[in-house]
Design a protein around this motif. Structure first.
Motif, mmCIF file in Angstrom:
data_model
loop_
_atom_site.group_PDB
_atom_site.id
_atom_site.type_symbol
_atom_site.label_atom_id
_atom_site.label_comp_id
_atom_site.label_asym_id
_atom_site.label_seq_id
_atom_site.Cartn_x
_atom_site.Cartn_y
_atom_site.Cartn_z
ATOM 1 N N GLU A 76 0.832 -1.212 0.000
ATOM 2 C CA GLU A 76 0.000 0.000 0.000
ATOM 3 C C GLU A 76 0.869 1.267 0.000
ATOM 4 O O GLU A 76 0.547 2.266 -0.641
ATOM 5 C CB GLU A 76 -0.865 -0.036 1.259
ATOM 6 C CG GLU A 76 -2.048 0.860 1.224
ATOM 7 C CD GLU A 76 -2.940 0.651 2.439
ATOM 8 O OE1 GLU A 76 -2.812 -0.385 3.145
ATOM 9 O OE2 GLU A 76 -3.771 1.531 2.688
ATOM 10 N N ILE A 79 2.109 2.584 -3.623
ATOM 11 C CA ILE A 79 1.184 2.727 -4.757
ATOM 12 C C ILE A 79 1.344 4.088 -5.426
ATOM 13 O O ILE A 79 1.603 4.170 -6.642
ATOM 14 C CB ILE A 79 -0.286 2.504 -4.312
ATOM 15 C CG1 ILE A 79 -0.484 1.061 -3.869
ATOM 16 C CG2 ILE A 79 -1.253 2.853 -5.454
ATOM 17 C CD1 ILE A 79 -1.846 0.783 -3.234
ATOM 18 N N GLU A 80 1.209 5.153 -4.662
ATOM 19 C CA GLU A 80 1.266 6.489 -5.263
ATOM 20 C C GLU A 80 2.639 6.781 -5.884
ATOM 21 O O GLU A 80 2.722 7.248 -7.017
ATOM 22 C CB GLU A 80 0.861 7.571 -4.257
ATOM 23 C CG GLU A 80 -0.645 7.652 -4.028
ATOM 24 C CD GLU A 80 -1.462 7.753 -5.325
ATOM 25 O OE1 GLU A 80 -1.017 8.404 -6.286
ATOM 26 O OE2 GLU A 80 -2.546 7.146 -5.375
ATOM 27 N N TYR A 90 0.823 -2.922 -11.368
ATOM 28 C CA TYR A 90 1.374 -2.983 -10.002
ATOM 29 C C TYR A 90 0.997 -4.344 -9.436
ATOM 30 O O TYR A 90 -0.149 -4.581 -9.038
ATOM 31 C CB TYR A 90 0.764 -1.855 -9.183
ATOM 32 C CG TYR A 90 1.364 -1.609 -7.823
ATOM 33 C CD1 TYR A 90 2.469 -0.779 -7.666
ATOM 34 C CD2 TYR A 90 0.789 -2.166 -6.675
ATOM 35 C CE1 TYR A 90 2.999 -0.512 -6.405
ATOM 36 C CE2 TYR A 90 1.316 -1.908 -5.421
ATOM 37 C CZ TYR A 90 2.429 -1.079 -5.295
ATOM 38 O OH TYR A 90 2.948 -0.803 -4.039
ATOM 39 N N SER A 104 -6.205 -3.270 -3.829
ATOM 40 C CA SER A 104 -6.418 -3.373 -5.279
ATOM 41 C C SER A 104 -7.164 -2.151 -5.794
ATOM 42 O O SER A 104 -6.839 -1.606 -6.854
ATOM 43 C CB SER A 104 -7.236 -4.628 -5.620
ATOM 44 O OG SER A 104 -6.549 -5.772 -5.195
ATOM 45 N N GLN A 106 -7.171 0.813 -4.524
ATOM 46 C CA GLN A 106 -6.242 1.960 -4.512
ATOM 47 C C GLN A 106 -5.309 1.931 -5.723
ATOM 48 O O GLN A 106 -5.012 2.962 -6.317
ATOM 49 C CB GLN A 106 -5.406 1.954 -3.230
ATOM 50 C CG GLN A 106 -6.173 2.380 -2.000
ATOM 51 C CD GLN A 106 -5.326 2.259 -0.741
ATOM 52 O OE1 GLN A 106 -4.102 2.122 -0.797
ATOM 53 N NE2 GLN A 106 -5.971 2.284 0.405
ATOM 54 N N VAL A 107 -4.850 0.732 -6.056
ATOM 55 C CA VAL A 107 -3.968 0.596 -7.228
ATOM 56 C C VAL A 107 -4.705 1.067 -8.475
ATOM 57 O O VAL A 107 -4.192 1.875 -9.259
ATOM 58 C CB VAL A 107 -3.487 -0.872 -7.400
ATOM 59 C CG1 VAL A 107 -2.769 -1.050 -8.727
ATOM 60 C CG2 VAL A 107 -2.600 -1.292 -6.229
ATOM 61 N N SER A 110 -5.297 4.747 -8.696
ATOM 62 C CA SER A 110 -4.080 5.513 -8.992
ATOM 63 C C SER A 110 -3.725 5.441 -10.487
ATOM 64 O O SER A 110 -2.756 6.061 -10.921
ATOM 65 C CB SER A 110 -2.907 4.997 -8.158
ATOM 66 O OG SER A 110 -2.446 3.790 -8.723
ATOM 67 N N VAL A 114 -3.979 -3.955 -11.905
ATOM 68 C CA VAL A 114 -3.781 -4.701 -10.664
ATOM 69 C C VAL A 114 -3.260 -6.108 -10.952
ATOM 70 O O VAL A 114 -3.900 -6.876 -11.682
ATOM 71 C CB VAL A 114 -5.121 -4.821 -9.900
ATOM 72 C CG1 VAL A 114 -4.956 -5.651 -8.635
ATOM 73 C CG2 VAL A 114 -5.681 -3.440 -9.583
#
Ligand SMILES: O=C(CO)[C@H](O)[C@H](O)COP(=O)(O)O
Ligand SMILES: [Fe+2]
Length: 221
Positions: A76, A79-80, A90, A104, A106-107, A110, A114
Motif C-alpha cells: 500500500e 502505490i502512489e 502494479y 487493489s 487503490q492501485v 491511482s 492490478v
C-alpha cells in the motif's frame, strides 16, 4: 478478447548500473513489457530498488509497459510513488496484505492495472475471491527473492486451475522460466512469461524471446 502471449524480461540479473541501455536492448529484441523486481529486504531476504529508480528509467524509456513485481511487506505504501513513476501494472503479493480488495482498489484508482501474486506455499484457491478484481494473477515458480533459481514444475497445477476456471485471465509465471521450461508453463495455460537469467544472459535475446512467445502461442486456444 482471447489472452495474448507476452514475454516480460526481468532485469534483476542485468547490469543495474546500465539499466536503461539493458532495458532498451530487451525491448529492441522483442520484449512485450519489462518486469521490474522491487524487494524491500523484509518480505524477501534481498534488496533491489524502489520508485526513484523506476522513475529514472521511465524518463529514459517513455512508452514501454512497466510491471513492478512488489516483493514488499507493505505494498500500500508504494502505490502512489509507483504510479507517479509511470508504472502500468502494479503486482503485489497477497500474503502480507490484510485487505486485498482495498489495496487493489487503490492501485486501480491511482491509474495502474492490478496484479495479484502468490508465493509457492500459497494455495491458488486463496485467490478465488479476488480474481474478479485482478487484471493479472502471478504464480511464482521460485521462492521470491533471487534470480537464477530452479523452476518449480509443481506449481503448474495452480496455473492449470486458473486457466480452467478463468479462460480470459492474464496468467503470469515468474522464476526459472526459459526455453527449457516454457513448454510446461504454456501447456498449463500461462500467457505472460517473466524470464530473467534465460533472456538477459542469452547470446541471442531476440531468438529466445521469439521462441518462448511462439511456444506460448501454440498452446493458446
Ligand atoms: O521475482 C523474481 C525473483 O523473486 C524474478 O522475477 C525472477 O526470479 C526472474 O529471474 P529468473 O528468470 O532468473 O528466475
Ligand atoms: Fe519477479
Amino acid at each position: 478478447m482471447s489472452v495474448q502471449p507476452k514475454i516480460g524480461p526481468s532485469i534483476l540479473n542485468a547490469d543495474l548500473s546500465n539499466l536503461a541501455a539493458e532495458s532498451q536492448k530487451l525491448l529492441d529484441n522483442g520484449a512485450d513489457y519489462l518486469h521490474l523486481d522491487v524487494m524491500d529486504g523484509t518480505f524477501v531476504p534481498n534488496l533491489t530498488f524502489g520508485h526513484p529508480m523506476v522513475k529514472s528509467l521511465r524518463n529514459k524509456i517513455k512508452t514501454a509497459f512497466f510491471e513492478t513485481h512488489m516483493m514488499v511487506q507493505n505494498p500500500e505504501q508504494w502505490i502512489e510513488p509507483m504510479a507517479d513513476a509511470g508504472v502500468n501494472l502494479y503486482t503485489f503479493h497477497v500474503e502480507p496484505v490484510q485487505d486485498v480488495v482495498r489495496v487493489s482498489r487503490q492501485v486501480r484508482e491511482s491509474g495502474m492495472k492490478v496484479g495479484l501474486a502468490i508465493k509457492p506455499g500459497t494455495e491458488v484457491q486463496d485467490l478465488e475471491k479476488y480474481v474478479s478484481i485482478a487484471d493479472v494473477v502471478l504464480v511464482m515458480t521460485v521462492e521470491p527473492g533471487f534470480g537464477g533459481q530452479s523452476f518449480m514444475a509443481d506449481m503448474m497445477p495452480k496455473v492449470k486451475w486458473l486457466r480452467d476456471n478463468y479462460p480470459s485471465l492474464d496468467i503470469e509465471v515468474d522464476g526459472g522460466v526459459g526455453p527449457k521450461t516454457i513448454h510446461c508453463c504454456a501447456e498449463a495455460g500461462a500467457n505472460m512469461i517473466v524470464s530473467g537469467t534465460a533472456v538477459v544472459g542469452a547470446s541471442d535475446q531476440a531468438q529466445v524471446i521469439k521462441e518462448m512467445r511462439d511456444v506460448v502461442r501454440s498452446y493458446l486456444k
